[in-house]
Structure formats: structure tokens, C-alpha cells
Design a protein around this motif. Structure first.
Motif, PDB file in Angstrom:
ATOM      1  N   UNK A  25     -11.164   5.479 126.910  1.00 42.83           N
ATOM      2  CA  UNK A  25     -11.106   6.210 128.178  1.00 42.83           C
ATOM      3  C   UNK A  25     -11.946   7.605 127.835  1.00 42.83           C
ATOM      4  N   UNK A  26     -12.755   7.669 126.805  1.00 41.80           N
ATOM      5  CA  UNK A  26     -13.386   8.921 126.605  1.00 41.80           C
ATOM      6  C   UNK A  26     -14.618   9.208 127.390  1.00 41.80           C
ATOM      7  N   UNK A  27     -15.238   7.881 127.754  1.00 40.43           N
ATOM      8  CA  UNK A  27     -16.576   8.226 128.751  1.00 40.43           C
ATOM      9  C   UNK A  27     -16.041   8.484 130.064  1.00 40.43           C
ATOM     10  N   UNK A  28     -14.934   7.845 130.491  1.00 36.97           N
ATOM     11  CA  UNK A  28     -14.639   8.193 131.851  1.00 36.97           C
ATOM     12  C   UNK A  28     -13.694   9.585 131.843  1.00 36.97           C
ATOM     13  N   UNK A  29     -13.143  10.036 130.901  1.00 34.54           N
ATOM     14  CA  UNK A  29     -12.607  11.501 130.912  1.00 34.54           C
ATOM     15  C   UNK A  29     -13.930  12.352 130.896  1.00 34.54           C
ATOM     16  N   UNK A  30     -15.057  12.082 130.279  1.00 37.80           N
ATOM     17  CA  UNK A  30     -16.259  12.776 130.135  1.00 37.80           C
ATOM     18  C   UNK A  30     -16.785  12.987 131.461  1.00 37.80           C
ATOM     19  N   UNK A  31     -16.926  11.905 132.071  1.00 30.42           N
ATOM     20  CA  UNK A  31     -17.533  11.597 133.587  1.00 30.42           C
ATOM     21  C   UNK A  31     -16.653  12.460 134.678  1.00 30.42           C
ATOM     22  N   UNK A  32     -15.456  12.224 134.259  1.00 31.88           N
ATOM     23  CA  UNK A  32     -14.460  13.085 135.308  1.00 31.88           C
ATOM     24  C   UNK A  32     -14.479  14.458 135.280  1.00 31.88           C
ATOM     25  N   UNK A  33     -14.422  15.069 133.941  1.00 30.46           N
ATOM     26  CA  UNK A  33     -14.574  16.508 133.425  1.00 30.46           C
ATOM     27  C   UNK A  33     -15.900  17.033 134.107  1.00 30.46           C
ATOM     28  N   UNK A  34     -17.031  16.285 134.110  1.00 26.94           N
ATOM     29  CA  UNK A  34     -18.102  16.619 134.298  1.00 26.94           C
ATOM     30  C   UNK A  34     -18.258  16.812 135.943  1.00 26.94           C
ATOM     31  N   UNK A  35     -17.784  15.808 136.325  1.00 27.59           N
ATOM     32  CA  UNK A  35     -17.983  15.695 137.941  1.00 27.59           C
ATOM     33  C   UNK A  35     -17.011  17.034 138.531  1.00 27.59           C
ATOM     34  N   UNK A  36     -15.908  17.185 137.936  1.00 29.61           N
ATOM     35  CA  UNK A  36     -14.907  18.515 138.376  1.00 29.61           C
ATOM     36  C   UNK A  36     -15.711  19.783 137.991  1.00 29.61           C
ATOM     37  N   UNK A  37     -16.361  20.025 137.024  1.00 29.01           N
ATOM     38  CA  UNK A  37     -16.899  21.064 136.494  1.00 29.01           C
ATOM     39  C   UNK A  37     -18.128  21.392 137.384  1.00 29.01           C
ATOM     40  N   UNK A  38     -19.023  20.333 137.655  1.00 28.03           N
ATOM     41  CA  UNK A  38     -20.162  20.543 138.641  1.00 28.03           C
ATOM     42  C   UNK A  38     -19.740  20.722 139.864  1.00 28.03           C
ATOM     43  N   UNK A  39     -18.585  20.533 140.718  1.00 33.13           N
ATOM     44  CA  UNK A  39     -18.208  20.764 141.773  1.00 33.13           C
ATOM     45  C   UNK A  39     -17.676  22.122 141.850  1.00 33.13           C
ATOM     46  N   UNK A 159     -14.166   3.744 140.490  1.00 32.36           N
ATOM     47  CA  UNK A 159     -14.737   3.250 142.015  1.00 32.36           C
ATOM     48  C   UNK A 159     -15.035   4.692 142.674  1.00 32.36           C
ATOM     49  N   UNK A 160     -14.099   5.756 142.393  1.00 34.26           N
ATOM     50  CA  UNK A 160     -14.102   6.935 142.996  1.00 34.26           C
ATOM     51  C   UNK A 160     -15.444   7.677 142.678  1.00 34.26           C
ATOM     52  N   UNK A 161     -15.920   7.605 141.449  1.00 32.32           N
ATOM     53  CA  UNK A 161     -17.189   8.065 140.962  1.00 32.32           C
ATOM     54  C   UNK A 161     -18.202   7.353 141.630  1.00 32.32           C
ATOM     55  N   UNK A 207     -17.688  -0.351 149.900  1.00 37.63           N
ATOM     56  CA  UNK A 207     -18.270  -1.368 149.310  1.00 37.63           C
ATOM     57  C   UNK A 207     -18.409  -1.272 147.699  1.00 37.63           C
ATOM     58  N   UNK A 208     -19.036  -0.173 147.597  1.00 37.99           N
ATOM     59  CA  UNK A 208     -19.417   0.150 146.223  1.00 37.99           C
ATOM     60  C   UNK A 208     -18.208   0.415 145.328  1.00 37.99           C
ATOM     61  N   UNK A 236      -8.862  -0.179 146.961  1.00 28.91           N
ATOM     62  CA  UNK A 236      -8.439   0.822 148.102  1.00 28.91           C
ATOM     63  C   UNK A 236      -8.277   1.976 147.363  1.00 28.91           C
ATOM     64  N   UNK A 237      -7.947   2.239 146.160  1.00 27.26           N
ATOM     65  CA  UNK A 237      -7.760   3.313 145.486  1.00 27.26           C
ATOM     66  C   UNK A 237      -8.643   4.648 145.425  1.00 27.26           C
ATOM     67  N   UNK A 238     -10.137   4.383 145.642  1.00 22.56           N
ATOM     68  CA  UNK A 238     -10.992   5.544 145.787  1.00 22.56           C
ATOM     69  C   UNK A 238     -10.805   5.994 147.105  1.00 22.56           C
ATOM     70  N   UNK A 239     -10.465   5.293 148.035  1.00 21.31           N
ATOM     71  CA  UNK A 239     -10.244   5.774 149.574  1.00 21.31           C
ATOM     72  C   UNK A 239      -8.674   6.416 149.490  1.00 21.31           C
ATOM     73  N   UNK A 240      -7.981   6.020 148.853  1.00 22.16           N
ATOM     74  CA  UNK A 240      -6.565   6.501 148.884  1.00 22.16           C
ATOM     75  C   UNK A 240      -6.725   7.983 148.278  1.00 22.16           C
ATOM     76  N   UNK A 241      -7.487   8.335 147.309  1.00 22.69           N
ATOM     77  CA  UNK A 241      -7.481   9.329 146.548  1.00 22.69           C
ATOM     78  C   UNK A 241      -8.302  10.414 147.532  1.00 22.69           C
ATOM     79  N   UNK A 242      -9.276  10.081 148.438  1.00 18.90           N
ATOM     80  CA  UNK A 242      -9.796  10.909 149.561  1.00 18.90           C
ATOM     81  C   UNK A 242      -8.864  11.266 150.368  1.00 18.90           C
ATOM     82  N   UNK A 243      -7.973  10.419 150.874  1.00 17.49           N
ATOM     83  CA  UNK A 243      -6.757  10.600 151.719  1.00 17.49           C
ATOM     84  C   UNK A 243      -5.935  11.437 151.215  1.00 17.49           C
ATOM     85  N   UNK A 244      -5.358  11.315 150.083  1.00 15.38           N
ATOM     86  CA  UNK A 244      -4.425  12.412 149.216  1.00 15.38           C
ATOM     87  C   UNK A 244      -5.189  13.737 149.060  1.00 15.38           C
TER      88      UNK A 244
END
Length: 332
Positions: A25-39, A159-161, A207-208, A236-244
Motif C-alpha cells: 500500500x505504499x503507492x496508494x498511501x503516497x497518492x493519498x497524501x499527495x492528493x491531500x497535500x495538494x488540496x 476508485x475515489x482517486x 463509471x470510473x 459504491x465506496x467512492x460515492x459513499x466517501x463523497x456523501x460522508x
């Protein structure tokens, strides 16, 4: 580990022996942190670039939902990586330990992200509220990583990415897409085109997200496959994260939205419209993603599968299509 935790862990291991994280999960963690840092960086730059207090407040309200959504994914992604590290070899932490570690990892990510916003102005409550909302989002994301099927959570994060990437690309191409949807010189045509654009973005994002989640789960199989409801949950998870995320924005960050609405009647209307649009977008992504994943996994189901997905062997299909030779009957 308590005796109860040990029994639950043993039962999970016997039933779902292959349900470890598909990678470290290193790649996923790196992408998640990068996305959060960019926002967070974009939010900070936008807020600090305003010259008056009113614009600073409205900019904060606009930036908060995106930062919250990214924090949810980042918290979950980092927690998954930490749990994967702790589960190396034959080690498998118990339920209580897994939940505590995942929640703590999300909280750590959230606190680091909150500092980015709080340090804009440490004397006011506005940025403390935003920072607290970001920290809460990352903590909730970390807690979700303690779910007993880590590869499902990982698929949801990817999927959220994908949903974020689709939204970003469409927003870049917005000026080219809107005329194709009927946007003209009149306000009515522009409003109609904007509505269709929002629906198009939500459907394509769903869809994506659903397809990415499905493909990752299929590739991560280790001798056993998941039941189709878990594929639907991943889609459904990405949409669920948006709702949360929208729920957190409306509750933990409600004071920011209320303050932005007090700037003017127009701003109050805009905030209400944006809030409703984000919720509707999340619901569309949720249902489209779930339906996409169900349809995708349904194509791999056989009549004797009992609801479990399996891969279809192309050689079996070819042999089934070949004409069968019936031996001639021998007369007595």
C-alpha cells in the motif's frame, strides 16, 4: 491481545485467509497524501491570497469540501499501509489492535493536515474549525481501514482517486464541453448546460470509480474471490466517501458555511446550491459505481457459482462452442 480478539482473528484467518492487503500500500498511501497535500496547499494559497475578510471567509467555505474528501482517502490509505506493515509474515493483529492502529494513523495524518490550515491565523476560530474538520475526516478514513477486507478498502480509495481525476479533467475541459451541452448566450441555456454538465460528471465519475474498484479486486484475488455484494460495496465506496465528506462539511464545518452565508444573500444562495449539488453528485456516483461493479462482476458469474465471482476461462468458452460429435448407435 485478549482471548476474544484471538478467537475472532483466528476465525477471520480461517475463513478469509487471502484477505490480506494485496500490496504494502505504499503507492496508494503516497497518492493519498499527495492528493491531500495538494488540496490543502491550494486551499491555503487561495485563502491567503484574498485581500479582505469577506472574500477570505467565502474562499474558506469553497475550499473546505475538497480538502475534507481528500483527507478521508489519505487517512484510509496511510492506515492501510501501516496495517499491511504490521501484518507481514504470519503476524495478524487482533480486531481491537487493528482498529486502534488504523484510527491512530488516520488521526496522525489529520493533525498534520490541520496544521496547514490552522497556522493561517491561530487567533481566529474559523481556521480551527476547518482544521478540526480535516482532522476528523482523516481519522474516520483511518477507522474505515480497519474493515476486515482491506483490499475492498484499497479498491474504494483507488476508485475515489479515479473520481477526482475524472472531475479534474472535465473541469479543465469545461469550456469545450458546455457548448456541446447547449450552452449559449442566454442565462437559461447556460443554467441548463451546467446542470447537464454536473450530471455528466457524476455519471462518468461513477463509471470510473466502479470499474477501477472492480478491476483492482479481480486482480487482487489470491485463490479465493469475494462475494458480489463486496464488489458492489467497493463500487459504491467512492460515492459513499463523497456523501460522508459532505456530511462532515455540513456538521463539523457548519459554522464556516453559516459565516460565509452571512456575507450576502447571494452568497447564502450559492452555498445552499453548492451543498445540494455536492450531495446529489455523491449519491449519483454511489449508485452508478455500485451498478457498474455489479454488472461487471455479473459477467463473470456462472450458474453454479452460488453468488461468488469466478474468472471465465477462454479455452472453456471455445470448447463449449465447438460442435459435439455424437457416436453412431450400434444396432444389435
Amino acid at each position: 491481545m485478549s482471548e476474544a480478539d484471538g478467537e475472532v482473528t483466528a476465525a477471520e484467518g480461517a475463513q478469509d485467509g487471502a484477505e490480506q492487503a494485496p500490496s504494502r500500500g505504499v503507492l496508494l498511501a503516497a497518492v493519498g497524501i499527495s492528493w491531500m497535500a495538494a488540496m490543502l496547499w491550494s486551499a491555503r494559497a487561495t485563502i491567503t491570497g484574498r485581500v479582505d475578510a469577506e472574500m477570505e471567509v467565502t474562499s474558506t467555505a469553497y475550499a473546505m469540501p475538497g480538502a475534507v474528501s481528500a483527507s478521508l482517502v489519505a487517512g484510509a490509505a496511510v492506515a492501510l499501509a501501516v496495517l499491511a506493515f504490521l501484518s507481514r509474515g504470519d503476524r495478524r493483529p487482533g480486531v481491537t489492535v487493528r482498529f486502534a492502529v488504523a484510527t491512530g494513523a488516520g488521526l496522525a495524518v489529520g493533525l498534520l493536515g490541520a496544521l496547514t490550515i490552522i497556522t493561517i491565523n491561530t487567533e481566529g476560530w474559523l481556521y480551527a474549525v476547518v482544521g478540526g474538520t480535516v482532522a476528523a475526516a482523516a481519522t474516520i478514513g483511518g477507522a474505515l481501514a480497519a474493515f476486515r477486507y482491506p483490499r475492498v478498502t484499497a479498491a474504494v480509495c483507488w476508485g475515489a482517486v479515479a473520481v477526482f481525476v475524472v472531475g479534474f479533467v472535465l473541469n479543465v475541459l469545461q469550456d469545450m464541453v458546455l457548448p456541446l451541452l447547449g450552452s449559449g448566450d442566454t442565462a437559461a441555456s447556460q443554467t441548463s448546460a451546467a446542470s447537464w454538465f454536473g450530471l455528466l460528471q457524476a455519471v462518468l465519475s461513477g463509471l470510473a470509480g466502479g470499474l477501477i474498484a472492480y478491476r483492482l479486486l479481480r486482480r487482487a484475488r489470491r485463490g479465493t474471490d469475494l462475494r458480489w455484494p463486496l464488489y458492489a460495496l467497493a463500487g459504491a465506496g467512492p460515492g459513499l466517501l463523497l456523501v460522508v465528506g459532505e456530511g462532515l462539511t455540513r456538521t463539523a464545518g457548519s459554522r464556516v458555511l453559516e459565516l460565509a452565508g452571512k456575507v450576502s444573500e447571494l452568497e447564502l444562495t450559492v452555498q445552499q446550491m453548492l451543498s445540494g449539488s455536492r450531495l446529489n453528485n455523491g449519491l449519483v456516483v454511489l449508485f452508478v459505481g455500485a451498478f457498474t461493479a455489479i454488472v461487471a462482476v455479473g459477467r463473470t458469474l456462472g450458474p453454479a457459482d452460488g453468488g461468488a465471482a469466478r474468472a471465465v476461462d477462454p479455452d472453456e468458452v471455445e470448447r463449449a462452442d465447438e460442435p459435439q460429435t455424437v457416436p453412431a448407435r450400434q444396432d444389435d
